[in-house]
Scaffold this motif. Structure first.
Motif, short mmCIF file in Angstrom:
data_model
loop_
_atom_site.label_atom_id
_atom_site.label_comp_id
_atom_site.label_asym_id
_atom_site.label_seq_id
_atom_site.Cartn_x
_atom_site.Cartn_y
_atom_site.Cartn_z
N VAL A 182 0.59 -1.65 -14.81
CA VAL A 182 1.39 -0.44 -15.00
C VAL A 182 0.55 0.56 -15.78
O VAL A 182 -0.09 0.21 -16.78
N LYS A 183 0.53 1.80 -15.32
CA LYS A 183 -0.17 2.87 -16.05
C LYS A 183 0.56 4.18 -15.83
O LYS A 183 0.83 4.57 -14.69
N LYS A 184 0.86 4.85 -16.95
CA LYS A 184 1.53 6.15 -16.89
C LYS A 184 0.84 7.12 -17.84
O LYS A 184 0.30 6.72 -18.87
N PHE A 185 0.84 8.39 -17.46
CA PHE A 185 0.40 9.46 -18.35
C PHE A 185 1.58 10.41 -18.51
O PHE A 185 1.92 11.16 -17.60
N THR A 219 3.47 8.60 -13.13
CA THR A 219 3.22 7.18 -12.89
C THR A 219 2.00 7.02 -11.99
O THR A 219 1.95 7.58 -10.88
N ILE A 220 1.02 6.25 -12.45
CA ILE A 220 -0.19 5.97 -11.66
C ILE A 220 -0.08 4.61 -10.98
O ILE A 220 -0.30 4.47 -9.78
N LEU A 221 0.25 3.59 -11.77
CA LEU A 221 0.45 2.23 -11.26
C LEU A 221 1.81 1.75 -11.71
O LEU A 221 2.20 1.95 -12.86
N PHE A 268 -3.15 5.65 -1.76
CA PHE A 268 -2.43 6.08 -2.96
C PHE A 268 -1.49 7.23 -2.57
O PHE A 268 -1.93 8.34 -2.28
N ARG A 269 -0.20 6.94 -2.56
CA ARG A 269 0.81 7.93 -2.14
C ARG A 269 1.29 8.79 -3.31
O ARG A 269 1.91 9.82 -3.10
N GLY A 270 1.00 8.36 -4.54
CA GLY A 270 1.53 9.05 -5.71
C GLY A 270 2.76 8.35 -6.24
O GLY A 270 3.38 7.53 -5.57
N GLU A 271 3.08 8.63 -7.51
CA GLU A 271 4.23 8.02 -8.18
C GLU A 271 4.15 6.49 -8.18
O GLU A 271 5.17 5.80 -8.09
#
Length: 619
Positions: free
Chosen positions: A319-322, A326-328, A504-507
């Motif tokens: 999981v990774k968010k900025f 949401t990235i992962l 990578f579709r985003g979100e």
């Protein structure tokens, strides 16, 4: 109608002569690509054409009243202007009328100014122009017109410069690597835009799909001489092959390179417009094609890298968010031996962040990355190399390794690797500060490869590399036996190198597609339209795969790998049998060859049994 003529220009720097007596012309509606190796004078010729440099001899003659625009690698913009102000800061009369109209809209109480601006829009028929330039800004993702240039990223500045040029529609457009800093969606839009518009283009680009679909002429600078080809990239490859053969039939290696490239080009699927009869049938056709493509390449290197253990790299619920982005979102994956994965997606969807988490450069918010004990990762990043001033090229690479081991005790030395990547013996003893930007990228690649990693990660490796170097890199990677992950906007490169994609579709949505980029585009174009209320995961290939085939995702990959290995073993079996049939096995080798043949047969039987087990689960 001739727009511009280059007449017998020459250029030298000290004792080094870049080119002599170079001549060519640019005529109305031509779309010309200019091809040359890095460091051979490509940028110098473009600077001479655009007036930024002067030739030692000869001249450039331009037709009177011709408007020319130049898209350089370094955008020339004013930091304090906004995107909108940068666009309107030109001598284009229609743009000035549109600017007045936009300002009038901001002051609805001033009816007189509004009516005047409205009438001028009618007089110049500026409505269609306004619609078109807003579409260009939308396609290049320049939505916030109030954003100042000084606050833009390097990629945004390049896109703004491109937008300004497209909006102003000059008579002659000079482009230096126009697809750099564009994501795949933007590149395909720009490709279609240039292909359908009546524009006169002179461009430097390494994007071979772009060359194939946009350009109608190719000019090549090679060994200081100009060669012209009246056709697209396929035509260029064919005619260059003939030219090389006629000039010097003994240059087998160069000839084979272009023959292989041309054969690969001809194998590419044509764009399909009709919908597929069965999406599942399409899936397996694509899968089979993806797995067979690389086997058609001729192996030139047998790299003897460090053996991999049973564990490669495992990703557990990353999981990774900025902030709110949401990235992962719980991404898991278990890498297998020999996997070749391409990563695609729009800019900002987290491709580079994913690689940085994979390599431990940045931590995930949760989840973990487990790396096998035998894994040696090589990571080529976009940041490049920072060599010490006063270092020689050969010394830079020797800091990272002296040689790459091959099978049967052979090696590739640091110098031989540099030669393979077009640094001749003389160039290897040049100081690094003399290298061009493309040559520095080439050297950086060599420093990564000389370390002989068994898990290679390449983040945009094709940026700033010329087509000749790309061919060399592709042929190296075709032979590479380890795991490979590539992020690239170069569709041609991806098609040739990878077997499946992370999309990578985003979100946080990442899909695993079992094919290369052309397969993906064909599948996307032929897919049934999705209803508005469908979820974002509209094409989750992994779920479709599992639901239809009755196999787990890892079993699907094992099935594909077994098919590939059985075909390879069948080929080896036929080869050995043919040696016996032709009487080419020496008496002293008969026993050893017979044992080798028996071992191959036993491997085929073992793998076929496992394949049957998996096939039964699919029923």
């Amino acid at each position: 109608m001739n727009y511009l003529s280059v007449e017998n220009i020459s250029k030298s720097y000290g004792e080094r002569t870049l080119f002599e007596n170079v001549s060519f012309g640019i005529n109305k509606d031509q779309k010309i690509a200019f091809i040359a190796k890095n460091g051979t004078g490509k940028t110098t010729i473009m600077n001479i054409i655009t007036g930024k440099d002067e030739p030692d001899s000869g001249q450039v003659v331009m037709r009177k009243d011709i408007k020319m625009a130049f898209l350089s690698q370094v955008p020339d913009l004013q930091d304090e202007l906004t995107i909108e102000e940068s666009i309107f800061a030109s001598d284009n009369d229609t743009l000035k009328v549109i600017e007045a109209y936009e300002k009038a809209l901001e002051n609805p109480d001033d009816a007189e100014s509004y009516q005047k601006a409205f009438d001028q829009m009618d007089q110049l028929n500026a409505w269609d122009f306004e619609t078109q330039f807003k579409q260009i800004l939308f396609k290049l993702k320049l939505d916030d017109l109030k954003l100042k240039v000084k606050n833009l990223s390097g990629g945004q500045k390049k896109r703004l410069s491109l937008a300004i040029i497209l909006i102003n529609r000059p008579d002659l457009l000079i482009l230096d690597e126009p697809t750099n800093h564009l994501d795949l969606e933007m590149i395909e839009w720009l490709e279609n835009y240039f292909a359908k518009e009546n524009m006169t283009l002179f461009m430097v680009t390494h994007d071979r799909f772009f060359l194939e679909r946009v350009c109608n002429e190719i000019i090549e600078l090679e060994n200081g001489k100009i060669y012209q080809y009246k056709g697209n990239y396929s035509y260029y490859l064919e005619k260059k092959e003939l030219r090389i053969a006629s000039e010097n039939a003994s240059i087998d290696k160069a000839q084979n390179l272009f023959v292989k490239e041309l054969e690969w080009m001809r194998r590419q699927p044509k764009a399909r417009t009709t919908k597929s009869k069965s999406r599942q049938d399409d899936f397996y056709v694509i899968k089979e094609k993806a797995e067979s493509r690389r086997r058609e390449q001729q192996v030139e290197l047998e790299i003897n890298m460090e053996r991999m253990g049973s564990k490669i790299i495992e990703l557990h619920k990353l999981v990774k968010k900025f902030k709110d982005k949401t990235i992962l979102d719980g991404f898991s994956y278990d890498f297998q031996r020999g996997e070749r994965i391409g990563i695609i997606g729009k800019n900002g969807t987290g491709k580079t962040t994913f690689l940085n988490i994979l390599t431990g450069t940045i931590p995930p918010d949760s989840g973990k990355v487990v790396i096998g004990e035998t894994m040696k990762i090589g990571y080529y990043t976009q940041s490049g190399i920072q060599p010490k001033y006063g270092q020689k090229v050969i010394d830079v690479i020797k800091e990272f390794g002296e040689y790459i081991p091959l099978m049967k005790g052979r090696t590739i030395s640091a110098g031989q690797l540099l030669e393979r990547f077009l640094f001749d013996r003389k160039k290897q003893h040049d100081y690094v500060e003399k290298l061009s930007g493309g040559e520095l990228k080439r050297l950086y690649l060599c420093t990564v490869l000389i370390q002989n990693p068994n898990f290679l990660i390449l983040d945009e490796p094709t940026n700033d590399l010329d087509i000749v170097t790309l061919n060399v890199l592709e042929n190296f990677l075709v032979d590479y036996p380890g795991c490979l992950i590539v992020v690239s906007h170069d569709r041609y490169f991806m098609d040739k190198i990878v077997d499946h994609l992370f999309v990578f579709r985003g979100e946080g949505v990442i899909e695993d597609f079992p094919g290369n980029y052309s397969d993906f585009r064909t599948y996307e174009d032929s897919a049934e339209p999705v209803k508005d209320d469908a979820p974002k995961e509209k094409n989750n290939w992994k779920q479709q795969q599992n639901a239809s085939a009755g196999l787990s995702f890892n079993e699907q990959k094992e099935y594909a790998k077994l098919e590939r290995e059985i075909k390879d073993l069948e080929f080896e079996k036929k080869r050995i049998e043919q040696l016996f049939s032709d009487g080419k096995v020496a008496d002293a080798e008969i026993s050893a060859k017979a044992n080798e043949l028996q071992q191959v047969i036993e491997k085929i039987e073992t793998k076929e049994l496992r394949l049957l087990e998996l096939m039964e689960k699919m029923d």
